[in-house]
Structures are given as structure tokens and as C-alpha cells.
Design an enzyme around this catalytic site. Structure first.
Site, PDB file in Angstrom:
ATOM      1  N   ALA A 113       0.839  -1.205   0.000  1.00  0.00           N
ATOM      2  CA  ALA A 113       0.000   0.000   0.000  1.00  0.00           C
ATOM      3  C   ALA A 113       0.866   1.245   0.000  1.00  0.00           C
ATOM      4  O   ALA A 113       1.948   1.268   0.592  1.00  0.00           O
ATOM      5  CB  ALA A 113      -0.887  -0.013   1.243  1.00  0.00           C
ATOM      6  N   GLY A 180      27.776  -6.344  14.352  1.00  0.00           N
ATOM      7  CA  GLY A 180      26.891  -5.676  15.307  1.00  0.00           C
ATOM      8  C   GLY A 180      26.676  -6.518  16.550  1.00  0.00           C
ATOM      9  O   GLY A 180      26.483  -7.737  16.456  1.00  0.00           O
ATOM     10  N   ALA A 265      23.715  -7.513  11.655  1.00  0.00           N
ATOM     11  CA  ALA A 265      22.835  -7.136  12.770  1.00  0.00           C
ATOM     12  C   ALA A 265      23.278  -5.786  13.315  1.00  0.00           C
ATOM     13  O   ALA A 265      23.455  -5.612  14.512  1.00  0.00           O
ATOM     14  CB  ALA A 265      22.886  -8.206  13.859  1.00  0.00           C
ATOM     15  N   HIS A 440       9.515 -19.945  49.226  1.00  0.00           N
ATOM     16  CA  HIS A 440      10.875 -20.503  49.220  1.00  0.00           C
ATOM     17  C   HIS A 440      10.809 -21.950  48.725  1.00  0.00           C
ATOM     18  O   HIS A 440       9.894 -22.675  49.118  1.00  0.00           O
ATOM     19  CB  HIS A 440      11.467 -20.492  50.626  1.00  0.00           C
ATOM     20  CG  HIS A 440      12.806 -21.171  50.672  1.00  0.00           C
ATOM     21  ND1 HIS A 440      13.953 -20.555  50.215  1.00  0.00           N
ATOM     22  CD2 HIS A 440      13.165 -22.424  51.067  1.00  0.00           C
ATOM     23  CE1 HIS A 440      14.963 -21.398  50.345  1.00  0.00           C
ATOM     24  NE2 HIS A 440      14.522 -22.534  50.855  1.00  0.00           N
TER      25      HIS A 440
HETATM   26  C1  LIG Z   1      15.361 -11.006  14.905  1.00  0.00           C
HETATM   27  C2  LIG Z   1      14.382 -10.211  15.719  1.00  0.00           C
HETATM   28  C3  LIG Z   1      14.040 -10.642  16.985  1.00  0.00           C
HETATM   29  C4  LIG Z   1      13.137  -9.915  17.738  1.00  0.00           C
HETATM   30  N1  LIG Z   1      12.831 -10.358  18.988  1.00  0.00           N
HETATM   31  C5  LIG Z   1      11.971  -9.644  19.748  1.00  0.00           C
HETATM   32  C6  LIG Z   1      11.608 -10.095  21.035  1.00  0.00           C
HETATM   33  O1  LIG Z   1      12.069 -11.137  21.509  1.00  0.00           O
HETATM   34  N2  LIG Z   1      10.727  -9.367  21.754  1.00  0.00           N
HETATM   35  C7  LIG Z   1      10.198  -8.200  21.264  1.00  0.00           C
HETATM   36  O2  LIG Z   1       9.394  -7.563  21.954  1.00  0.00           O
HETATM   37  N3  LIG Z   1      10.520  -7.746  20.030  1.00  0.00           N
HETATM   38  C8  LIG Z   1      11.384  -8.437  19.272  1.00  0.00           C
HETATM   39  N4  LIG Z   1      11.679  -8.006  18.010  1.00  0.00           N
HETATM   40  C9  LIG Z   1      11.088  -6.735  17.538  1.00  0.00           C
HETATM   41  C10 LIG Z   1       9.656  -6.942  17.061  1.00  0.00           C
HETATM   42  O3  LIG Z   1       9.621  -7.986  16.124  1.00  0.00           O
HETATM   43  C11 LIG Z   1       9.136  -5.647  16.436  1.00  0.00           C
HETATM   44  O4  LIG Z   1       9.416  -4.567  17.288  1.00  0.00           O
HETATM   45  C12 LIG Z   1       7.643  -5.697  16.213  1.00  0.00           C
HETATM   46  O5  LIG Z   1       7.281  -6.818  15.451  1.00  0.00           O
HETATM   47  C13 LIG Z   1       7.200  -4.432  15.485  1.00  0.00           C
HETATM   48  O6  LIG Z   1       5.853  -4.506  15.225  1.00  0.00           O
HETATM   49  P1  LIG Z   1       5.178  -3.517  14.185  1.00  0.00           P
HETATM   50  O7  LIG Z   1       3.730  -3.645  14.459  1.00  0.00           O
HETATM   51  O8  LIG Z   1       5.746  -2.172  14.241  1.00  0.00           O
HETATM   52  O9  LIG Z   1       5.605  -4.054  12.762  1.00  0.00           O
HETATM   53  P2  LIG Z   1       5.702  -5.503  12.185  1.00  0.00           P
HETATM   54  O10 LIG Z   1       5.216  -6.498  13.148  1.00  0.00           O
HETATM   55  O11 LIG Z   1       7.052  -5.681  11.636  1.00  0.00           O
HETATM   56  O12 LIG Z   1       4.667  -5.496  10.974  1.00  0.00           O
HETATM   57  C14 LIG Z   1       4.725  -4.631   9.903  1.00  0.00           C
HETATM   58  C15 LIG Z   1       3.961  -5.248   8.739  1.00  0.00           C
HETATM   59  O13 LIG Z   1       3.717  -4.254   7.768  1.00  0.00           O
HETATM   60  C16 LIG Z   1       3.855  -4.823   6.470  1.00  0.00           C
HETATM   61  N5  LIG Z   1       4.107  -3.715   5.543  1.00  0.00           N
HETATM   62  C17 LIG Z   1       5.200  -2.917   5.517  1.00  0.00           C
HETATM   63  N6  LIG Z   1       5.036  -1.957   4.573  1.00  0.00           N
HETATM   64  C18 LIG Z   1       3.837  -2.170   4.001  1.00  0.00           C
HETATM   65  C19 LIG Z   1       3.120  -1.512   2.980  1.00  0.00           C
HETATM   66  N7  LIG Z   1       3.596  -0.405   2.388  1.00  0.00           N
HETATM   67  N8  LIG Z   1       1.920  -2.012   2.610  1.00  0.00           N
HETATM   68  C20 LIG Z   1       1.408  -3.095   3.247  1.00  0.00           C
HETATM   69  N9  LIG Z   1       2.042  -3.764   4.238  1.00  0.00           N
HETATM   70  C21 LIG Z   1       3.240  -3.289   4.602  1.00  0.00           C
HETATM   71  C22 LIG Z   1       5.002  -5.776   6.638  1.00  0.00           C
HETATM   72  O14 LIG Z   1       4.957  -6.781   5.636  1.00  0.00           O
HETATM   73  C23 LIG Z   1       4.728  -6.343   8.025  1.00  0.00           C
HETATM   74  O15 LIG Z   1       3.949  -7.498   7.983  1.00  0.00           O
HETATM   75  C24 LIG Z   1      12.565  -8.729  17.210  1.00  0.00           C
HETATM   76  C25 LIG Z   1      12.894  -8.294  15.925  1.00  0.00           C
HETATM   77  C26 LIG Z   1      13.789  -9.021  15.182  1.00  0.00           C
HETATM   78  C27 LIG Z   1      14.113  -8.536  13.791  1.00  0.00           C
END
Ligand SMILES: Cc1cc2nc3c(=O)[nH]c(=O)nc-3n(C[C@H](O)[C@H](O)[C@H](O)COP(=O)(O)OP(=O)(O)OC[C@H]3O[C@@H](n4cnc5c(N)ncnc54)[C@H](O)[C@@H]3O)c2cc1C
Length: 464
Positions: A113, A180, A265, A440
Site C-alpha cells: 500500500a 553488530g 545485525a 521458598h
Molecule cells: C530477529 C528479531 C528478533 C526480535 N525479537 C523480539 C523479542 O524477543 N521481543 C520483542 O518484543 N521484540 C522483538 N523483536 C522486535 C519486534 O519484532 C518488532 O518490534 C515488532 O514486530 C514491530 O511490530 P510492528 O507492528 O511495528 O511491525 P511488524 O510487526 O514488523 O509489521 C509490519 C507489517 O507491515 C507490512 N508492511 C510494511 N510496509 C507495508 C506496505 N507499504 N503495505 C502493506 N504492508 C506493509 C510488513 O509486511 C509487516 O507485515 C525482534 C525483531 C527481530 C528482527
């Protein structure tokens, strides 16, 4: 097509918000370009923690003798570990997909989008691959974040491993070079090491996990070094040359290394590219994050941000809490805002649970601080379960009995930290925990004992 709300991105905040808006009778369209659940479900929290469960078990098995057990040789089936982590992520994703079937007022559209200004009726215009343009009265931006592929000569994203593609690499790296040493580098570095890879972490700064206090980060580094991870600090990758036979020759500022694989990373940026922000006069900052106020409103009324795109703490629980803020602002009494206490964990083993200010942050803020702590080796349960590594470090305001922050480095730290999270949210004095009766033997007794140490002041961090 016209809708009340369009949510761009089916991430950790967008999905529950879509359901909440729809159940309040608002016509809602959620647009997802790839897989529902975003980074958390598909390649982040869910599969990494599933894979780490395998590597932690492998590590426990290697320590079986400490528990009086003789375990005949065991073998890591790395491909199976990855397949199982993927399967757990897939099940989670399928659950999210099923949640969108036949929900009144809620439509899921698959495709990328992009904002395209306003239409003649003044609605926000959204172009979606493979669909008619959409007109929306309000828009929530929830596209998440993505790995920054650093601009290093020779870097080739197609050959590197990083968060978005690690599940496609089912062959165990012989020697993994991780660029990283933030939480992703540390968690994944330990995972691969415990699976059997040689692992070298390259960190450009003087300290790994640069946000943490030095004593916390250095202790984690020592624990990891004991397992054979090699840290190269104050080091910079200057050039990568990929070998035709696979592997890479990596030139650092002070040496050259050979690695079979490179894991990137070194940071994440907001997924603001190709969102069409400029068509509404919006602009992301240099890190791809979209500025917003405490209510998650952007500079354009009716356009909100949710999750990683807002910058700040990039976690699933913060994105999920953003949904509660948006629900409160859009449907509720508007009382919920970004004024919140955000805990987090680093899922290395032993884990680090964190909440509030670190000591260095409190001192930098010129707060009068008292610091105390407690070693897990002083706790009965930790000894009984042979998990005595680590400590609890507490920071309190010297002028009252309120906790400013806590770091729990030890067994079950991501769970234990919630005792302090609750204390801080309740604005309760630390003696609320000290004066309670705890079971405990438990690790929670360590959390209680740590608080009692504010009186005794005899914590001297044990050398590792
Ligand atoms: C390796 C790794 C490990 C992690 N481990 C942890 C953890 O243990 N605990 C924790 O709390 N957090 C963790 N995180 C962080 C966590 O995954 C993110 O902070 C969280 O998922 C962010 O959520 P969000 O709703 O912002 O976006 P997301 O959950 O990333 O979702 C965004 C969605 O938007 C979609 N999208 C993007 N642009 C568009 C567009 N233009 N049109 C339509 N769809 C689109 C994408 O496809 C995606 O599905 C980790 C991240 C990584 C990379």
C-alpha cells in the site's frame, strides 16, 4: 472503495487495532504486503525464541554431568531446528490469518500500500497493488522496520544472512561473522555458537550492548566468551570479498578474517520507503521513523503511526501497547499515551531483563541515585537448579524509596523483571516487595533480597 479506517501493515499493533475498530462498527481495511504478524511472528520474536529454546537445551545437555546425568552423545540437526522454528512461526501466522475470516466491518487486502494524497472528496487516497484505489477517512501506518544493510564495499545483501532471511539458511555456518553486537547480534551469535558454529562478533564501539551499563554488558560478554564467542570491539568491517566457492574474506580496520557466512545485525530502520508519505506532506527522519506526538498523531490530522515506525523502543509489546493508545485516542477516553514504562529483555542465556533507567542514564539525568544489587549465587533456588550466573542491579532515587530502574541478569530474568515493572507502574516504594512474604525456594526471593540490599549496602559485584 471507501472505508472509515485503513491500516497499512498487519503488524503487532495493526492487527488488534483492526479487530477493535471493526468490533466498534467502524469499516476497517487492513492492508498487508507479505505475511500477517510482521517481523515478530515471521522472522523475529517467535522463530528466534523457538530456535533459542533448541540451542539452550543443547547447552543444558552439554552440562548434564553437573546434574549427575550421563547423556550419551547427542547431535544437533540444525536443519530440523530451523524447520521447527519456522513451523512454530507458521502456526502463529495461520492463527492470525484465520482471525480475519468473515469478520463484520473488517476487510483484509493483500498487497503493498502507498499513500497518494487526497481524493476529490478529501479522503486519504491509498494505492494498493492488485486492488482498486481506496479512500479512507483515517489512516494508521504500521509498516514496521527493516534491517539496515550497511554500506560496506563488497556487501551483498543476497549473500548475507540477516533477520529477514535467516530462516532460509538451513545449513549450519562453519564460521559466522556477526556485524553488530546489539540484542539481535548477541542472541543470534549465542544461538549459532551453541548449535556448533564458530562465531565472531564485530562491534565498532568499545562496549557490546551499548545501551546497557558497562558492568552488565561486560558480564554478558564474559559469559559468552566462556562459551567460545569471540568479540572484536573497536573494530570496523571495511570490505567484504565473497569467495566463488562460498564464504567471505572480511577486511577489518586492523585485521583480515575468513568466514563461511556473514550475519548483518548492525541496526534497523523504519519501513518508510515507498509509503508515499510525501504526498501528504509527511517526512520520515534520517532513520526512517515518522515523528509523532504522545498520542501517536503525525503532523497530518487523521494519520496515525503505530509500532516500530514511530521510532523509540522497537518491541512487540510496545507496538501492541500502541494499539491500546490508538484505541483510547480514537474510540475511548483519550487517556492512554506514550507516557509508559517500557521493559524489555535480551534473550541470551542467562537472560537480561530490564526496566527503567540504567545507572548511567540516572546519573546522566543528574538524579541522586542509590545503587545496590544481589548475586544469583546467593540465592538458594539458583544453586539448586545450578543456574548461579548473574546478578540483579537496582537503581533508586536517593531521596525517596522509589525504584528508577532494574537490570536482572540471570535465570528467568525476562520473567523476574516484571516484579519491578509492577512496582514501578504502581509507583510503590521498593519495600512493598521487601515486606511481602515470598515462596521458598524461588528465584523471586532473589528479587526480594535485592530490594532489601538498599538497607545493607554490601553488594559488590562478583568478578566473573
Ligand atoms: C530477529 C528479531 C528478533 C526480535 N525479537 C523480539 C523479542 O524477543 N521481543 C520483542 O518484543 N521484540 C522483538 N523483536 C522486535 C519486534 O519484532 C518488532 O518490534 C515488532 O514486530 C514491530 O511490530 P510492528 O507492528 O511495528 O511491525 P511488524 O510487526 O514488523 O509489521 C509490519 C507489517 O507491515 C507490512 N508492511 C510494511 N510496509 C507495508 C506496505 N507499504 N503495505 C502493506 N504492508 C506493509 C510488513 O509486511 C509487516 O507485515 C525482534 C525483531 C527481530 C528482527
Amino acid at each position: 472503495m471507501v472505508t472509515d479506517f485503513a491500516i497499512i501493515g498487519g503488524g503487532q499493533g495493526g492487527i488488534p487495532l483492526a479487530h477493535s475498530l471493526a468490533s466498534a462498527g467502524k469499516n476497517t481495511v487492513l492492508i498487508e504486503a507479505k505475511d500477517l504478524g510482521g517481523s515478530c511472528v515471521n522472522y523475529g520474536c517467535t522463530p528466534t525464541k523457538a530456535a533459542i529454546a533448541s540451542s539452550n537445551l543443547a547447552h543444558r545437555i552439554s552440562r548434564a554431568e553437573e546434574y549427575g546425568l550421563e547423556v550419551p552423545e547427542f547431535r544437533v540437526n540444525f536443519k530440523l531446528v530451523i524447520e521447527q522454528a519456522s513451523a512454530i512461526a507458521r502456526r502463529s501466522r495461520e492463527g492470525l490469518d484465520a482471525g480475519f475470516e468473515n469478520v463484520p466491518s473488517l476487510t483484509l487486502l493483500r498487497g503493498h500500500a502507498r499513500l497518494a494524497g487526497r481524493d476529490e472528496a478529501g479522503l486519504f487516497r491509498i494505492l494498493i497493488d492488485g486492488h482498486e484505489p481506496l479512500g479512507a477517512r483515517q489512516v494508521i501506518l504500521n509498516p514496521g522496520s527493516e534491517t539496515i544493510i550497511p554500506d560496506i564495499p563488497g556487501m551483498d545483501a543476497a549473500r548475507a544472512i540477516y533477520s529477514e532471511n535467516w530462516l532460509n539458511h538451513t545449513e549450519l555456518p562453519k564460521h559466522l561473522l556477526v556485524i553488530g553486537s546489539g540484542y539481535i547480534g548477541v542472541e543470534m551469535g549465542q544461538f549459532y555458537r551453541r548449535m556448533g558454529s564458530e562465531v565472531t562478533l564485530v562491534e565498532h564501539g568499545a562496549q557490546i550492548l551499548s545501551h546497557e551499563d558497562a558492568d552488565v554488558a561486560e558480564t554478558i560478554e564474559k559469559f559468552l566468551e566462556r562459551e567460545g564467542l569471540l568479540f572484536l570491539k573497536n573494530s570496523k568491517v571495511e570490505k567484504i570479498e565473497w569467495e566463488p566457492t562460498g564464504g567471505a574474506r572480511v577486511r577489518l580496520n586492523d585485521r583480515e578474517l575468513k568466514a563461511s557466512h556473514v550475519f548483518v545485525a548492525s541496526g534497523r530502520k523504519g519501513a518508510a520507503e515507498n509509503l508515499g508519505l510525501e504526498t501528504l506532506g509527511l517526512k520520515a527522519d534520517a532513520h526512517g521513523f515518522v515523528p509523532c506526538n504522545k498520542k501517536l498523531e503525525t503532523g497530518v490530522p487523521g494519520v496515525w503511526v503505530c509500532g516500530d515506525l514511530r521510532g523509540g523502543p522497537l518491541f512487540t509489546h510496545t507496538s501492541w501497547d500502541d494499539y491500546r493508545i490508538l484505541e483510547s485516542q480514537i474510540l475511548g477516553d483519550k487517556s492512554r499515551t506514550l507516557d509508559r514504562i517500557v521493559p524489555y529483555a535480551i534473550f541470551c542465556d542467562p537472560e537480561l531483563g530490564r526496566v527503567g533507567m540504567s545507572e548511567k542514564e540516572a546519573r546522566r539525568a543528574n538524579r541522586p541515585v542509590r545503587v545496590t544489587g544481589f548475586e544469583f549465587s546467593w540465592n538458594g533456588k539458583a544453586n539448586e537448579i545450578r543456574e548461579t550466573d548473574g546478578f540483579i542491579k537496582l537503581v533508586a532515587d536517593a531521596e525517596d524509596d522509589i525504584l528508577l530502574g532494574a537490570a536482572v541478569l540471570g535465570p528467568q530474568a525476562s520473567e523476574l523483571i516484571h516484579l519491578y515493572v509492577t512496582l514501578m507502574n504502581a509507583k510503590a516504594p521498593y519495600y512493598a516487595i521487601r515486606d511481602a512474604v515470598y515462596i521458598h525456594p524461588t528465584l523471586s526471593e532473589a528479587a526480594q533480597s535485592a530490594v532489601a540490599m538498599f538497607r545493607e549496602h554490601r553488594w559488590q559485584k562478583k568478578a566473573v
